[in-house]
Scaffold this active site. Structure first.
Site, PDB file in Angstrom:
ATOM      1  N   ASP A 148     -11.910  -1.447  21.126  1.00  0.00           N
ATOM      2  CA  ASP A 148     -11.446  -0.166  21.635  1.00  0.00           C
ATOM      3  C   ASP A 148     -11.911   0.918  20.654  1.00  0.00           C
ATOM      4  O   ASP A 148     -11.209   1.246  19.710  1.00  0.00           O
ATOM      5  CB  ASP A 148      -9.901  -0.265  21.646  1.00  0.00           C
ATOM      6  CG  ASP A 148      -9.220   0.729  22.537  1.00  0.00           C
ATOM      7  OD1 ASP A 148      -9.913   1.504  23.193  1.00  0.00           O
ATOM      8  OD2 ASP A 148      -7.983   0.704  22.575  1.00  0.00           O
ATOM      9  N   ASP A 172     -12.325   4.021  21.135  1.00  0.00           N
ATOM     10  CA  ASP A 172     -11.580   5.277  21.309  1.00  0.00           C
ATOM     11  C   ASP A 172     -12.417   6.512  20.990  1.00  0.00           C
ATOM     12  O   ASP A 172     -12.009   7.370  20.193  1.00  0.00           O
ATOM     13  CB  ASP A 172     -10.313   5.273  20.435  1.00  0.00           C
ATOM     14  CG  ASP A 172      -9.253   4.331  20.948  1.00  0.00           C
ATOM     15  OD1 ASP A 172      -9.293   3.974  22.134  1.00  0.00           O
ATOM     16  OD2 ASP A 172      -8.360   3.967  20.160  1.00  0.00           O
ATOM     17  N   HIS A 179      -9.900   0.885  27.923  1.00  0.00           N
ATOM     18  CA  HIS A 179      -9.236  -0.363  28.306  1.00  0.00           C
ATOM     19  C   HIS A 179      -9.857  -0.915  29.591  1.00  0.00           C
ATOM     20  O   HIS A 179      -9.977  -2.131  29.756  1.00  0.00           O
ATOM     21  CB  HIS A 179      -7.737  -0.139  28.502  1.00  0.00           C
ATOM     22  CG  HIS A 179      -7.019   0.297  27.257  1.00  0.00           C
ATOM     23  ND1 HIS A 179      -5.661   0.525  27.225  1.00  0.00           N
ATOM     24  CD2 HIS A 179      -7.467   0.540  26.008  1.00  0.00           C
ATOM     25  CE1 HIS A 179      -5.310   0.898  26.004  1.00  0.00           C
ATOM     26  NE2 HIS A 179      -6.388   0.920  25.255  1.00  0.00           N
ATOM     27  N   ASP A 216      -5.183   8.088  29.631  1.00  0.00           N
ATOM     28  CA  ASP A 216      -5.535   8.152  28.219  1.00  0.00           C
ATOM     29  C   ASP A 216      -7.045   8.333  28.189  1.00  0.00           C
ATOM     30  O   ASP A 216      -7.814   7.406  28.471  1.00  0.00           O
ATOM     31  CB  ASP A 216      -5.098   6.882  27.464  1.00  0.00           C
ATOM     32  CG  ASP A 216      -3.739   7.066  26.815  1.00  0.00           C
ATOM     33  OD1 ASP A 216      -3.084   8.097  27.072  1.00  0.00           O
ATOM     34  OD2 ASP A 216      -3.315   6.181  26.041  1.00  0.00           O
ATOM     35  N   ASP A 223      -6.520  10.038  23.853  1.00  0.00           N
ATOM     36  CA  ASP A 223      -6.279   8.869  22.999  1.00  0.00           C
ATOM     37  C   ASP A 223      -7.648   8.502  22.402  1.00  0.00           C
ATOM     38  O   ASP A 223      -8.239   7.480  22.737  1.00  0.00           O
ATOM     39  CB  ASP A 223      -5.692   7.727  23.834  1.00  0.00           C
ATOM     40  CG  ASP A 223      -5.170   6.608  22.967  1.00  0.00           C
ATOM     41  OD1 ASP A 223      -5.398   6.647  21.750  1.00  0.00           O
ATOM     42  OD2 ASP A 223      -4.533   5.680  23.517  1.00  0.00           O
ATOM     43  N   GLU A 238       0.741   0.851  30.290  1.00  0.00           N
ATOM     44  CA  GLU A 238      -0.665   1.105  29.924  1.00  0.00           C
ATOM     45  C   GLU A 238      -1.369  -0.241  29.763  1.00  0.00           C
ATOM     46  O   GLU A 238      -1.234  -0.908  28.733  1.00  0.00           O
ATOM     47  CB  GLU A 238      -0.717   1.912  28.621  1.00  0.00           C
ATOM     48  CG  GLU A 238      -2.143   2.282  28.234  1.00  0.00           C
ATOM     49  CD  GLU A 238      -2.216   3.107  26.952  1.00  0.00           C
ATOM     50  OE1 GLU A 238      -1.318   3.938  26.708  1.00  0.00           O
ATOM     51  OE2 GLU A 238      -3.173   2.902  26.194  1.00  0.00           O
ATOM     52  N   HIS A 288       3.912   8.084  19.014  1.00  0.00           N
ATOM     53  CA  HIS A 288       4.727   6.872  18.799  1.00  0.00           C
ATOM     54  C   HIS A 288       5.784   7.264  17.763  1.00  0.00           C
ATOM     55  O   HIS A 288       5.505   8.060  16.868  1.00  0.00           O
ATOM     56  CB  HIS A 288       3.935   5.741  18.157  1.00  0.00           C
ATOM     57  CG  HIS A 288       2.753   5.242  18.918  1.00  0.00           C
ATOM     58  ND1 HIS A 288       1.520   5.818  18.813  1.00  0.00           N
ATOM     59  CD2 HIS A 288       2.608   4.183  19.750  1.00  0.00           C
ATOM     60  CE1 HIS A 288       0.658   5.159  19.565  1.00  0.00           C
ATOM     61  NE2 HIS A 288       1.287   4.161  20.145  1.00  0.00           N
ATOM     62  N   GLU A 324      -6.319   3.921  30.636  1.00  0.00           N
ATOM     63  CA  GLU A 324      -7.188   4.348  29.532  1.00  0.00           C
ATOM     64  C   GLU A 324      -8.629   3.902  29.811  1.00  0.00           C
ATOM     65  O   GLU A 324      -8.886   2.721  30.091  1.00  0.00           O
ATOM     66  CB  GLU A 324      -6.676   3.749  28.217  1.00  0.00           C
ATOM     67  CG  GLU A 324      -7.534   4.164  27.035  1.00  0.00           C
ATOM     68  CD  GLU A 324      -6.827   3.933  25.709  1.00  0.00           C
ATOM     69  OE1 GLU A 324      -5.613   4.181  25.615  1.00  0.00           O
ATOM     70  OE2 GLU A 324      -7.505   3.500  24.761  1.00  0.00           O
ATOM     71  N   ASP A 373       4.510   7.284  14.272  1.00  0.00           N
ATOM     72  CA  ASP A 373       3.469   8.257  13.913  1.00  0.00           C
ATOM     73  C   ASP A 373       4.079   9.466  13.222  1.00  0.00           C
ATOM     74  O   ASP A 373       3.472  10.050  12.327  1.00  0.00           O
ATOM     75  CB  ASP A 373       2.769   8.860  15.152  1.00  0.00           C
ATOM     76  CG  ASP A 373       2.103   7.861  16.046  1.00  0.00           C
ATOM     77  OD1 ASP A 373       1.765   6.784  15.558  1.00  0.00           O
ATOM     78  OD2 ASP A 373       1.922   8.176  17.240  1.00  0.00           O
TER      79      ASP A 373
HETATM   80  C1  XLS Z   1      -4.114   1.223  22.155  1.00  0.00           C
HETATM   81  C2  XLS Z   1      -3.384   2.096  23.050  1.00  0.00           C
HETATM   82  C3  XLS Z   1      -2.278   2.916  22.418  1.00  0.00           C
HETATM   83  C4  XLS Z   1      -1.359   3.445  23.482  1.00  0.00           C
HETATM   84  C5  XLS Z   1      -0.028   3.892  23.004  1.00  0.00           C
HETATM   85  O1  XLS Z   1      -5.171   0.710  22.464  1.00  0.00           O
HETATM   86  O2  XLS Z   1      -4.306   2.910  23.714  1.00  0.00           O
HETATM   87  O3  XLS Z   1      -2.814   3.922  21.639  1.00  0.00           O
HETATM   88  O4  XLS Z   1      -1.949   4.499  24.173  1.00  0.00           O
HETATM   89  O5  XLS Z   1       0.689   2.890  22.412  1.00  0.00           O
HETATM   90 NI    NI Z   2      -3.810   4.518  24.955  1.00  0.00          NI
HETATM   91 NI    NI Z   3      -6.377   2.151  23.574  1.00  0.00          NI
END
Ligand code: XLS
Ligand code: NI
Ligand code: NI
Length: 447
Positions: A313, A315, A277, A302, A345, A238, A107, A274, A110
Site C-alpha cells: 500500500d 499510498d 486497496h 480514501d 489517505d 474499509e 485515528h 480506498e 494519531d
Molecule cells: C490502511 C488504511 C488505514 C485506514 C484507517 O491501509 O488505509 O489508513 O484508512 O485505519
Molecule cells: Ni485508508
Molecule cells: Ni490503506
C-alpha cells in the site's frame, strides 16, 4: 486554546492556496479546484468534501520497511508528549485552513500519545479532543470520520476484534468505545472500521470461523453502543485484502458485503473504498465503487494510488485523470457519497521532506479530483456511454427478455423458445475500442 490566540505560523512562507485557473504558472495554486464554483446549486467544495488524513500528513515521517523516517517537522520538539501533540495539531489546522480542506480524519492514537494504561491514554485523548474542538471552531474545519488504531500496538499483533485472546478483544472494544465517544464529541459524520490485523498469517493456528463470528459480534456491540450514545454518523467498513496481515477478512467490497449480510449488519454499514486497496485486491478502483453502489452501500473514498510495480500500500497521491474520471462517473451515477467525502489517505514519498511538498501533494490530489469531477459530469450529460449500455441490454426491455428478468420464464420455456422460434443468436460487437476512443475524446477535452 484556539489557534487564533497563538501568534506563531508554521507555514509563514506559504499563503492560503487560491484557485488561479488552468493557465497559471504558480505551483502553489489550484488549476481545476475552484471551491466556490457552483454545480447543480452546490459549490465544488460541498461536492468534493475533501479531507486530510492526520496520520499521513502529520504523523508520517517517511519511514519504509527498509529505513527510518526522513521527514523532520519544526513543531516536533519538546519533552512533554501531550504539549507536542497540541502544537502539532495547531500546525495541522493551519495546514487544513491554508489548503482549504473542509474536513479532516484521524485515528485516536494519531492525535494523542498512548499512555501506560488505558485510563491514561483516554486522559491524553481527552486533552487533545478538547484542543481539536477549539481548533475546529476557530477554523470551521469539520471531522469527516474518526477511527481507532487497533493495529500498531504490539497487543494487537494477532488481531483486535479477531484476536484469539478474549482479553485483547475486550481491550479493543474499550478503545473503540472511547474512539466513538470522541468522534461524536467532535461532530464526526462517519466512523470507520479498517481491520488491518483482522485476518491471519497461517491457518495452522487460526479458527477462521470463530474469528469471523467474533468480528460480527464486535460490530453488533459497536452498533449497540452507538445507539446508546445517540451517535448518528454512518458506519463504514474499509476493505483491504492484505497488509499487514497475509489475509484480511474484509478482503474487498464483495467479501465485505457477504460478511455484513451473514452477520445481519448490512443495513448499518457502507463502504469506505480506498484506491490502493482495490489495486491490492486485483480490482480497479471503479470496480470497487460499482460493487458498493450496486448494493446501495457506497459511503466514502480514501483517495490515493498504489504503484503497480510494488506489492504494498504505497499510498501515493493520485493524479491519474483517466482512473479518477472513471471512478467519478460511477460515483456521480450512484448519486454521490452522501455523508462521505474524499479523504487523502496518501503520504509523501520518502525523499519529499520539505513542508512545501505537503502542499504540492494535496494541491495535485485536489486538482485531479476536481478535474475528474468536471470530465465525469460532461460524460454523464452527453449520455453516450449510458446509451450504449442501455442499447446493449435492450433485449431485456420487452418480450421474453423482460419476462426472464422478472423470473417468469424457466429453462423449459426458454428451451422451447430457442427450438421453435429464436434459433441461433446473432453475435453483437462489444465496441470496446470505439468506446475507449470516445473516452479519450473526453479526457483530452476534444469534446
Ligand atoms: C490502511 C488504511 C488505514 C485506514 C484507517 O491501509 O488505509 O489508513 O484508512 O485505519
Ligand atoms: Ni485508508
Ligand atoms: Ni490503506
Amino acid at each position: 486554546m484556539p489557534r487564533s490566540s497563538k501568534s506563531k505560523s508554521w507555514f509563514p512562507k506559504i499563503p492560503a492556496i487560491a484557485y488561479e485557473g488552468a493557465g497559471t504558472k504558480n505551483p502553489l495554486a489550484f488549476r481545476h479546484y475552484n471551491p466556490d464554483e457552483m454545480f447543480d446549486g452546490k459549490s465544488l467544495k460541498e461536492h468534493m468534501r475533501f479531507s486530510i488524513a492526520y496520520w499521513h500528513a502529520f504523523r508520517g515521517v517517511g519511514s519504509d520497511p527498509f529505513g527510518p523516517g526522513t521527514i523532520v517537522r519544526p513543531w516536533e520538539s519538546g519533552k512533554d508528549a501531550v504539549s507536542v501533540a497540541k502544537t502539532r495539531m495547531d500546525a495541522a489546522f493551519e495546514f487544513f485552513a491554508k489548503i482549504g480542506a473542509p474536513f479532516w480524519c484521524f485515528h485516536d492514537r494519531d492525535i494523542a500519545p498512548e499512555g501506560k494504561t488505558l485510563a491514561q491514554s483516554n486522559k491524553n485523548l481527552d486533552a487533545l479532543v478538547a484542543h481539536a474542538k477549539d481548533l475546529q471552531k476557530a477554523t470551521g474545519v469539520k471531522l469527516l470520520w474518526g477511527t481507532a488504531n487497533l493495529f500498531s500496538n504490539p497487543r494487537f499483533m494477532c488481531g483486535a476484534a479477531t484476536n484469539p485472546d478474549a482479553h485483547v478483544v475486550a481491550y479493543a472494544a474499550a478503545q473503540v468505545k472511547k474512539a466513538m465517544d470522541v468522534t461524536q464529541e467532535l461532530g464526526g459524520e462517519n466512523y470507520v472500521f479498517w481491520g488491518g490485523r483482522e485476518g491471519y498469517e497461517t491457518l495452522l493456528n487460526t479458527n477462521l470461523k470463530r474469528e469471523q463470528d467474533h468480528l460480527g459480534a464486535f460490530l453488533h456491540a459497536a452498533l449497540d453502543y452507538a445507539k446508546s450514545i445517540g451517535f448518528k454518523g454512518q458506519f463504514l467498513i474499509e476493505p483491504k485484502p492484505k497488509e499487514p496481515t497475509k489475509h484480511q477478512y474484509d478482503f474487498d467490497v464483495a467479501s465485505g458485503i457477504a460478511f455484513l449480510r451473514t452477520y445481519k449488519l448490512e443495513k448499518y454499514f457502507k463502504f469506505n473504498i480506498e484506491t490502493n486497496h482495490a489495486t491490492l485486491a486485483g480490482h480497479t478502483f471503479q470496480h470497487e465503487i460499482e460493487v458498493a453502489a450496486a448494493a446501495g452501500m457506497l459511503g466514502s473514498i480514501d483517495a490515493n494510488a498504489g504503484d503497480l510495480l510494488l506489492g504494498w500500500d504505497t499510498d501515493q497521491f493520485c493524479t491519474d485523470h483517466r482512473e479518477l474520471t472513471l471512478a467519478m462517473v460511477s460515483i456521480l451515477r450512484a448519486g454521490g457519497l452522501g455523508t462521505g467525502g474524499f479523504n487523502f489517505d496518501a503520504k509523501l514519498r520518502r525523499p519529499s521532506i520539505d513542508l512545501e511538498d505537503l502542499f504540492h501533494a494535496h494541491i495535485g490530489g485536489m486538482d485531479a479530483y476536481a478535474l475528474a469531477f468536471k470530465t465525469a459530469r460532461r460524460i454523464l450529460a452527453d449520455g453516450l456511454f449510458e446509451k450504449n449500455v442501455a442499447d446493449r441490454y435492450a433485449s431485456f426491455d420487452s418480450g421474453y427478455g423482460k419476462d426472464f428478468e422478472k423470473g417468469k420464464l424457466g429453462f423449459k420455456e426458454l428451451e422451447k423458445l430457442v427450438l421453435t422460434q429464436l434459433g441461433e443468436p446473432k453475435p453483437q460487437s462489444g465496441r470496446q475500442e470505439y468506446l475507449e476512443n470516445r473516452l479519450a475524446d473526453y479526457l483530452t477535452g476534444s469534446v
